[in-house]
Design a protein around this motif. Structure first.
Motif, PDB file in Angstrom:
ATOM      1  N   ARG A 248       0.886  -1.439  -0.028  1.00  0.00           N
ATOM      2  CA  ARG A 248      -0.112   0.029   0.092  1.00  0.00           C
ATOM      3  C   ARG A 248       1.058   1.135  -0.179  1.00  0.00           C
ATOM      4  N   LYS A 249       0.205   2.415  -0.437  1.00  0.00           N
ATOM      5  CA  LYS A 249       0.766   3.707  -0.084  1.00  0.00           C
ATOM      6  C   LYS A 249       1.499   3.731   1.455  1.00  0.00           C
ATOM      7  N   GLY A 250       2.691   4.122   1.595  1.00  0.00           N
ATOM      8  CA  GLY A 250       3.223   4.292   2.804  1.00  0.00           C
ATOM      9  C   GLY A 250       3.977   3.126   3.252  1.00  0.00           C
ATOM     10  N   GLY A 251       3.770   1.846   2.422  1.00  0.00           N
ATOM     11  CA  GLY A 251       4.220   0.608   3.070  1.00  0.00           C
ATOM     12  C   GLY A 251       5.637   0.548   3.009  1.00  0.00           C
ATOM     13  N   VAL A 252       6.186  -0.480   3.830  1.00  0.00           N
ATOM     14  CA  VAL A 252       7.529  -0.754   3.864  1.00  0.00           C
ATOM     15  C   VAL A 252       7.925  -2.001   3.445  1.00  0.00           C
ATOM     16  N   VAL A 253       9.063  -2.090   2.658  1.00  0.00           N
ATOM     17  CA  VAL A 253       9.433  -3.429   2.135  1.00  0.00           C
ATOM     18  C   VAL A 253      10.833  -3.623   2.533  1.00  0.00           C
ATOM     19  N   VAL A 254      11.230  -4.702   3.185  1.00  0.00           N
ATOM     20  CA  VAL A 254      12.477  -4.752   3.950  1.00  0.00           C
ATOM     21  C   VAL A 254      13.159  -6.049   3.346  1.00  0.00           C
ATOM     22  N   CYS A 255      14.403  -5.809   2.857  1.00  0.00           N
ATOM     23  CA  CYS A 255      15.334  -6.859   2.112  1.00  0.00           C
ATOM     24  C   CYS A 255      16.064  -7.413   3.453  1.00  0.00           C
ATOM     25  N   GLY A 256      15.899  -8.712   3.678  1.00  0.00           N
ATOM     26  CA  GLY A 256      16.490  -9.411   5.056  1.00  0.00           C
ATOM     27  C   GLY A 256      17.540  -9.986   4.764  1.00  0.00           C
ATOM     28  N   GLY A 257      18.115 -10.341   3.686  1.00  0.00           N
ATOM     29  CA  GLY A 257      19.308 -11.170   3.295  1.00  0.00           C
ATOM     30  C   GLY A 257      20.522 -10.139   3.287  1.00  0.00           C
ATOM     31  N   ILE A 258      21.879 -10.798   3.114  1.00  0.00           N
ATOM     32  CA  ILE A 258      23.027 -10.100   3.152  1.00  0.00           C
ATOM     33  C   ILE A 258      23.390 -10.255   1.630  1.00  0.00           C
ATOM     34  N   HIS A 259      22.945 -10.882   0.840  1.00  0.00           N
ATOM     35  CA  HIS A 259      23.227 -11.032  -0.570  1.00  0.00           C
ATOM     36  C   HIS A 259      21.878 -11.040  -1.364  1.00  0.00           C
ATOM     37  N   MET A 260      21.761 -10.364  -2.481  1.00  0.00           N
ATOM     38  CA  MET A 260      20.416 -10.653  -3.304  1.00  0.00           C
ATOM     39  C   MET A 260      21.198 -10.513  -4.762  1.00  0.00           C
ATOM     40  N   SER A 261      20.600 -11.074  -5.613  1.00  0.00           N
ATOM     41  CA  SER A 261      20.661 -11.121  -7.118  1.00  0.00           C
ATOM     42  C   SER A 261      20.216  -9.661  -7.473  1.00  0.00           C
ATOM     43  N   ASP A 262      20.731  -9.226  -8.652  1.00  0.00           N
ATOM     44  CA  ASP A 262      20.511  -7.834  -9.044  1.00  0.00           C
ATOM     45  C   ASP A 262      18.953  -7.430  -9.182  1.00  0.00           C
ATOM     46  N   ILE A 263      18.537  -6.297  -8.648  1.00  0.00           N
ATOM     47  CA  ILE A 263      17.419  -6.019  -8.634  1.00  0.00           C
ATOM     48  C   ILE A 263      16.934  -5.099 -10.066  1.00  0.00           C
ATOM     49  N   PRO A 264      16.145  -5.516 -10.996  1.00  0.00           N
ATOM     50  CA  PRO A 264      15.925  -4.914 -11.874  1.00  0.00           C
ATOM     51  C   PRO A 264      15.243  -3.588 -12.060  1.00  0.00           C
ATOM     52  N   ALA A 265      15.453  -2.807 -13.195  1.00  0.00           N
ATOM     53  CA  ALA A 265      14.933  -1.616 -13.284  1.00  0.00           C
ATOM     54  C   ALA A 265      13.205  -1.548 -12.967  1.00  0.00           C
ATOM     55  N   PHE A 266      12.731  -0.767 -12.393  1.00  0.00           N
ATOM     56  CA  PHE A 266      11.062  -0.773 -11.977  1.00  0.00           C
ATOM     57  C   PHE A 266      10.833   0.785 -11.951  1.00  0.00           C
ATOM     58  N   PRO A 267       9.192   0.971 -12.362  1.00  0.00           N
ATOM     59  CA  PRO A 267       9.046   2.531 -12.641  1.00  0.00           C
ATOM     60  C   PRO A 267       8.943   2.987 -11.371  1.00  0.00           C
ATOM     61  N   TYR A 268       9.091   4.189 -11.159  1.00  0.00           N
ATOM     62  CA  TYR A 268       9.161   5.184 -10.042  1.00  0.00           C
ATOM     63  C   TYR A 268       7.890   4.929  -9.241  1.00  0.00           C
ATOM     64  N   ASP A 269       6.659   4.813 -10.171  1.00  0.00           N
ATOM     65  CA  ASP A 269       5.345   4.804  -9.482  1.00  0.00           C
ATOM     66  C   ASP A 269       5.003   3.691  -8.747  1.00  0.00           C
ATOM     67  N   ILE A 270       5.824   2.628  -8.435  1.00  0.00           N
ATOM     68  CA  ILE A 270       5.552   1.697  -7.531  1.00  0.00           C
ATOM     69  C   ILE A 270       6.244   1.906  -6.017  1.00  0.00           C
ATOM     70  N   LEU A 271       7.199   3.045  -6.178  1.00  0.00           N
ATOM     71  CA  LEU A 271       8.136   3.345  -5.035  1.00  0.00           C
ATOM     72  C   LEU A 271       7.437   4.623  -4.501  1.00  0.00           C
ATOM     73  N   TRP A 272       6.687   5.409  -5.284  1.00  0.00           N
ATOM     74  CA  TRP A 272       6.228   6.583  -5.061  1.00  0.00           C
ATOM     75  C   TRP A 272       5.219   6.514  -3.962  1.00  0.00           C
ATOM     76  N   GLU A 273       4.587   7.673  -3.632  1.00  0.00           N
ATOM     77  CA  GLU A 273       3.495   7.463  -2.407  1.00  0.00           C
ATOM     78  C   GLU A 273       4.173   7.092  -1.168  1.00  0.00           C
ATOM     79  N   GLU A 274       5.279   7.442  -0.966  1.00  0.00           N
ATOM     80  CA  GLU A 274       6.115   7.117   0.407  1.00  0.00           C
ATOM     81  C   GLU A 274       6.446   5.746   0.700  1.00  0.00           C
ATOM     82  N   ARG A 275       6.193   4.962  -0.295  1.00  0.00           N
ATOM     83  CA  ARG A 275       6.672   3.506   0.090  1.00  0.00           C
ATOM     84  C   ARG A 275       8.062   3.662   0.496  1.00  0.00           C
ATOM     85  N   VAL A 276       8.476   2.490   1.225  1.00  0.00           N
ATOM     86  CA  VAL A 276       9.968   2.418   1.878  1.00  0.00           C
ATOM     87  C   VAL A 276      10.607   1.226   1.501  1.00  0.00           C
TER      88      VAL A 276
END
Length: 332
Positions: A248-276
């Motif tokens: 949701r808007k204002g939601g938080v996504v936490v990456c909990g690992g020490i290593h991750m494969s590359d994060i692909p490009a993604f549109p800004y609008d899925i981060l916008w609206e104060e998602r963290v």
């Protein structure tokens, strides 16, 4: 003593005989009773973490019995059962340590990475980074608490910024050792758990439901309701935009690992609206004290697969293939 040793990245661990180590002034000598197998161990074996001491004894979810004390050690006695986690040393003087963020220390050393760990019959550890373990857990059951539990707990604390409103929906991506512990803590706190597994992994989905998940499905699916927060334990970069889209808007996504494969490009609008979007690095000793006191009050139950120390390579391969429900634990 017998030990399983990594001599070079990309090679199987080698069974060798090593001299039992002697504790330094700040160390304790431990007879290893159990040692959990963690995905971080796989990252080290595969060369994805590039700064190990070599040769190296892996293992940072160590349950051991104190056999000898260094001259400066206080707070432990011979015969005590203690746990040794990933964080094995901090300098205590850098900015991060001074500001009470020792997990971000500039000159840390980690168990089973720069310090020989618990894939062996005996080990030594800095007593200042060891912890008394709660009663009620067998040696094997206690082992996953020391990384899967601690890193999961820290990740959950970061996600809780967004779990304070009318709904408290937590998504967990990758339902393995850490997730099966975090799910129990989350349910005890009254959060709704939505579990995301590899597509088609019905066994893991059923396991999640057994632990109280209100929904379980593949990581390629959208949940039936928007998430307030999500934790990603699977080391798969494509899950980052997936989790953002599910939040949701204002939601938080936490990456909990020490290593991750590359994060692909993604549109800004899925981060916008104060998602963290944020990561979690390592742990602090306060995290360990808090979680080890909390776990038996829930009580957190760990699902473990006991294996012989000599079966360490098989345990790592089973983890790689996603064949474990819960956590593998080596018993010397």
């Amino acid at each position: 003593m017998q030990a399983m040793v990594l001599e070079a990245a990309g090679r199987p661990l080698k069974a060798v005989e090593l001299k039992v180590p002697e504790p330094g002034p700040d160390q304790i000598l431990l007879k290893v009773l159990a040692c959990g197998v963690c995905r971080t161990d796989l990252h080290i074996v595969d060369g994805e973490l590039s700064d190990p001491k070599l040769p190296l004894v892996l293992g940072h979810e160590i349950v051991g019995r104190v056999e000898a004390l260094g001259a400066n050690v206080e707070g432990f006695a011979v015969g005590d059962r203690v746990g040794v986690p990933w964080l094995g040393y901090t300098d205590g003087t850098c900015r991060h340590c001074r500001e009470e963020h020792e997990n971000l220390c500039d000159h840390p050393r980690f168990t089973g990475y720069q310090i020989d760990g618990g894939y062996a019959g005996w080990t030594v550890a800095d007593a200042r980074y060891c912890f008394t373990l709660p009663e009620g857990y067998s040696d094997a059951e206690a082992a996953p608490l020391l990384c899967a539990g601690l890193i999961g707990y820290r990740s959950l604390k970061m996600a809780e910024e967004a779990l304070t409103g009318e709904t408290k929906r937590l998504g967990i991506y990758g339902f393995g050792a850490a997730a099966h512990i975090v799910a129990q803590v989350a349910r005890a706190k009254g959060y709704e758990v939505f579990a995301f597994t590899s597509p088609g992994d019905t066994a893991a989905q059923e396991f999640a439901r057994e632990l109280g998940a209100v929904w379980a499905g593949g990581s390629d699916e959208m949940p039936p309701q928007e998430l307030d927060a999500a934790i990603i334990f699977a080391p798969v970069g494509t899950l980052v935009p997936a989790a953002l889209r599910a939040s949701r808007k204002g939601g938080v996504v936490v990456c909990g690992g020490i290593h991750m494969s590359d994060i692909p490009a993604f549109p800004y609008d899925i981060l916008w609206e104060e998602r963290v979007l944020r990561s979690v690095a390592n742990l602090t000793r306060d995290d360990a004290r808090e979680f080890l006191a909390l776990a038996p009050t829930i009580p957190v139950e760990t699902r473990v697969v006991r294996m012989k120390l000599s079966e360490a390579n098989e345990a790592l391969q089973r983890l790689r293939r996603g064949e474990l429900t819960g956590a593998a634990v080596l018993i010397p």
